[in-house]
Design a protein around this motif. Structure first.
Motif, PDB file in Angstrom:
ATOM      1  N   ARG A  39      38.963  72.378  81.015  1.00 48.52           N
ATOM      2  CA  ARG A  39      39.579  73.443  81.799  1.00 48.52           C
ATOM      3  C   ARG A  39      41.070  73.165  81.961  1.00 48.52           C
ATOM      4  N   TRP A  40      41.884  74.110  81.474  1.00 49.81           N
ATOM      5  CA  TRP A  40      43.333  73.935  81.566  1.00 49.81           C
ATOM      6  C   TRP A  40      43.798  73.897  83.022  1.00 49.81           C
ATOM      7  N   GLU A  41      43.123  74.644  83.906  1.00 49.24           N
ATOM      8  CA  GLU A  41      43.525  74.628  85.310  1.00 49.24           C
ATOM      9  C   GLU A  41      43.458  73.208  85.882  1.00 49.24           C
ATOM     10  N   GLU A  42      42.386  72.492  85.545  1.00 53.40           N
ATOM     11  CA  GLU A  42      42.225  71.139  86.060  1.00 53.40           C
ATOM     12  C   GLU A  42      43.229  70.190  85.416  1.00 53.40           C
ATOM     13  N   ARG A  43      43.508  70.397  84.141  1.00 53.80           N
ATOM     14  CA  ARG A  43      44.483  69.548  83.460  1.00 53.80           C
ATOM     15  C   ARG A  43      45.870  69.687  84.086  1.00 53.80           C
ATOM     16  N   PHE A  44      46.300  70.933  84.295  1.00 55.62           N
ATOM     17  CA  PHE A  44      47.613  71.150  84.902  1.00 55.62           C
ATOM     18  C   PHE A  44      47.648  70.624  86.337  1.00 55.62           C
ATOM     19  N   GLY A  45      46.534  70.743  87.058  1.00 49.86           N
ATOM     20  CA  GLY A  45      46.489  70.220  88.420  1.00 49.86           C
ATOM     21  C   GLY A  45      46.645  68.708  88.454  1.00 49.86           C
ATOM     22  N   GLU A  46      45.984  68.032  87.528  1.00 51.37           N
ATOM     23  CA  GLU A  46      46.099  66.568  87.445  1.00 51.37           C
ATOM     24  C   GLU A  46      47.531  66.163  87.128  1.00 51.37           C
ATOM     25  N   LEU A  47      48.159  66.898  86.225  1.00 46.89           N
ATOM     26  CA  LEU A  47      49.541  66.594  85.867  1.00 46.89           C
ATOM     27  C   LEU A  47      50.493  66.841  87.030  1.00 46.89           C
ATOM     28  N   ARG A  48      50.274  67.925  87.759  1.00 49.27           N
ATOM     29  CA  ARG A  48      51.114  68.208  88.929  1.00 49.27           C
ATOM     30  C   ARG A  48      51.105  67.036  89.906  1.00 49.27           C
ATOM     31  N   ALA A  49      49.924  66.520  90.167  1.00 51.27           N
ATOM     32  CA  ALA A  49      49.801  65.429  91.125  1.00 51.27           C
ATOM     33  C   ALA A  49      50.535  64.184  90.631  1.00 51.27           C
ATOM     34  N   ALA A  50      50.381  63.858  89.344  1.00 48.89           N
ATOM     35  CA  ALA A  50      51.034  62.669  88.785  1.00 48.89           C
ATOM     36  C   ALA A  50      52.551  62.812  88.797  1.00 48.89           C
ATOM     37  N   LEU A  51      53.045  63.997  88.440  1.00 51.07           N
ATOM     38  CA  LEU A  51      54.489  64.221  88.406  1.00 51.07           C
ATOM     39  C   LEU A  51      55.077  64.260  89.814  1.00 51.07           C
ATOM     40  N   ALA A  52      54.389  64.931  90.731  1.00 52.31           N
ATOM     41  CA  ALA A  52      54.898  65.043  92.098  1.00 52.31           C
ATOM     42  C   ALA A  52      55.047  63.667  92.732  1.00 52.31           C
ATOM     43  N   ASP A  53      54.106  62.792  92.486  1.00 55.95           N
ATOM     44  CA  ASP A  53      54.177  61.450  93.060  1.00 55.95           C
ATOM     45  C   ASP A  53      55.440  60.735  92.602  1.00 55.95           C
ATOM     46  N   ARG A  54      55.752  60.855  91.323  1.00 56.37           N
ATOM     47  CA  ARG A  54      56.943  60.171  90.798  1.00 56.37           C
ATOM     48  C   ARG A  54      58.233  60.873  91.206  1.00 56.37           C
ATOM     49  N   LEU A  55      58.218  62.192  91.235  1.00 60.35           N
ATOM     50  CA  LEU A  55      59.416  62.924  91.625  1.00 60.35           C
ATOM     51  C   LEU A  55      59.790  62.653  93.077  1.00 60.35           C
ATOM     52  N   HIS A  56      58.797  62.436  93.908  1.00 58.39           N
ATOM     53  CA  HIS A  56      59.049  62.278  95.336  1.00 58.39           C
ATOM     54  C   HIS A  56      59.304  60.833  95.750  1.00 58.39           C
ATOM     55  N   THR A  57      58.860  59.878  94.935  1.00 61.26           N
ATOM     56  CA  THR A  57      58.969  58.482  95.361  1.00 61.26           C
ATOM     57  C   THR A  57      59.974  57.670  94.548  1.00 61.26           C
ATOM     58  N   ASN A  58      60.250  58.047  93.314  1.00 65.43           N
ATOM     59  CA  ASN A  58      61.175  57.274  92.492  1.00 65.43           C
ATOM     60  C   ASN A  58      62.623  57.674  92.765  1.00 65.43           C
ATOM     61  N   ARG A  59      63.544  56.881  92.284  1.00 66.34           N
ATOM     62  CA  ARG A  59      64.964  57.125  92.499  1.00 66.34           C
ATOM     63  C   ARG A  59      65.434  58.392  91.782  1.00 66.34           C
ATOM     64  N   SER A  60      66.520  58.959  92.285  1.00 67.95           N
ATOM     65  CA  SER A  60      67.103  60.162  91.700  1.00 67.95           C
ATOM     66  C   SER A  60      68.499  59.856  91.169  1.00 67.95           C
ATOM     67  N   VAL A  61      69.023  60.729  90.319  1.00 70.49           N
ATOM     68  CA  VAL A  61      70.380  60.551  89.813  1.00 70.49           C
ATOM     69  C   VAL A  61      71.378  60.780  90.943  1.00 70.49           C
TER      70      VAL A  61
END
Length: 271
Positions: free
Chosen positions: A136-158
């Motif tokens: 299911r593409w919906e579940e795949r995109f949801g899993e990716l959202r969670a993984a990306l959001a974690d890194r976008l919110h916790t890792n350093r920014s430019v």
């Protein structure tokens, strides 16, 4: 969640509705339903792409097999990627988003294509298994959202100043003078050059060249007259366009057009 699916050339293309999900992030799913195979060249673009393989096989150049997927950095010069029976998700990242998602490993990737596992290790394998475990593409995109959001919110920014200059280059189609952008940040040219290169992966000048060239490449393969492409995207003349294209992608305009139209571009000859 509503998905937008397209069918063409034997490929299923699926996009989540409401993109971009986050600033500088785009997700696209692909499935080679016809089994026609993948043979493409990764050309310079003003961003980074993670291709996360869900099924099938992928090679770089084409002797290096990769399991979880590949990552292409800013300014890749015509690297060949091949595949068979591929289902995958492309994660397109601006350099600003990539700096957080890849925890600062942007400069090391500039001009290269590497295995995704070389960057994320066991996390890449875990993410691939989670996405491959559902059809299911919906579940795949949801899993990716969670993984990306974690890194976008916790890792350093430019640095904000670097982000300002990058956005200025993109908004102007690569035509803004970097000295003027540096002056607006209050930084010296030397400091901007150093910080920008460390965080974006290329110098401001080369970033401007890549930003300008990406839409020019699309116009060339679409059949637009080369002189018109040069004028439309702010090149001094056709010779200027040819020099930049040869330096950044290894093609002349005519050679690029021939390579596109003599190949099976439905299978993704250029990315």
């Amino acid at each position: 969640m509503v998905l937008r699916a397209e069918q063409g050339g034997g490929w299923e293309v699926v996009r989540p509705a409401g993109q971009p999900e986050y600033d500088g992030v785009e997700l696209v799913g692909y499935h080679d339903r016809a089994g026609q195979g993948l043979d493409m060249r990764v050309l310079p673009e003003p961003g980074l792409t993670i291709v996360l393989v869900l099924d099938g096989e992928l090679w770089i150049d084409p002797t290096r097999p990769v399991a979880a997927g590949i990552v292409s950095g800013v300014g890749v010069n015509s690297v060949r990627v091949c595949g068979r029976d591929v289902a995958c998700v492309d994660i397109h990242l601006s350099p600003l988003a990539a700096y957080s998602v890849l925890d600062g490993a942007v400069a090391e990737l500039a001009g290269t294509v590497v295995s995704f596992e070389d960057l994320w290790g066991s996390e890449a394998r875990r993410l691939r298994a989670a996405l491959a475990g559902t059809g299911r593409w919906e579940e795949r995109f949801g899993e990716l959202r969670a993984a990306l959001a974690d890194r976008l919110h916790t890792n350093r920014s430019v640095d904000p100043e670097v982000a300002f200059v990058w956005r200025g280059l993109v908004a102007s189609g690569g035509r803004r003078r970097t000295g003027a952008l540096a002056a607006e940040t209050g930084w010296s040219r030397k400091r901007l050059w150093s910080r920008f290169t460390a965080q974006i992966g290329v110098t401001p000048k080369r970033a401007a060249m890549i930003v300008r060239l990406a839409p020019a490449i699309e116009a060339i393969v679409a059949g637009t007259a080369f002189s018109e492409v040069a004028a439309r995207f702010g090149y001094a003349d056709q010779s200027h366009l040819t020099r930049d294209l040869r330096e950044l992608a290894g093609f002349t305009p005519a050679a690029l057009y021939r390579a596109w139209h003599e190949s099976d571009h439905d299978s993704g000859t250029f990315v």
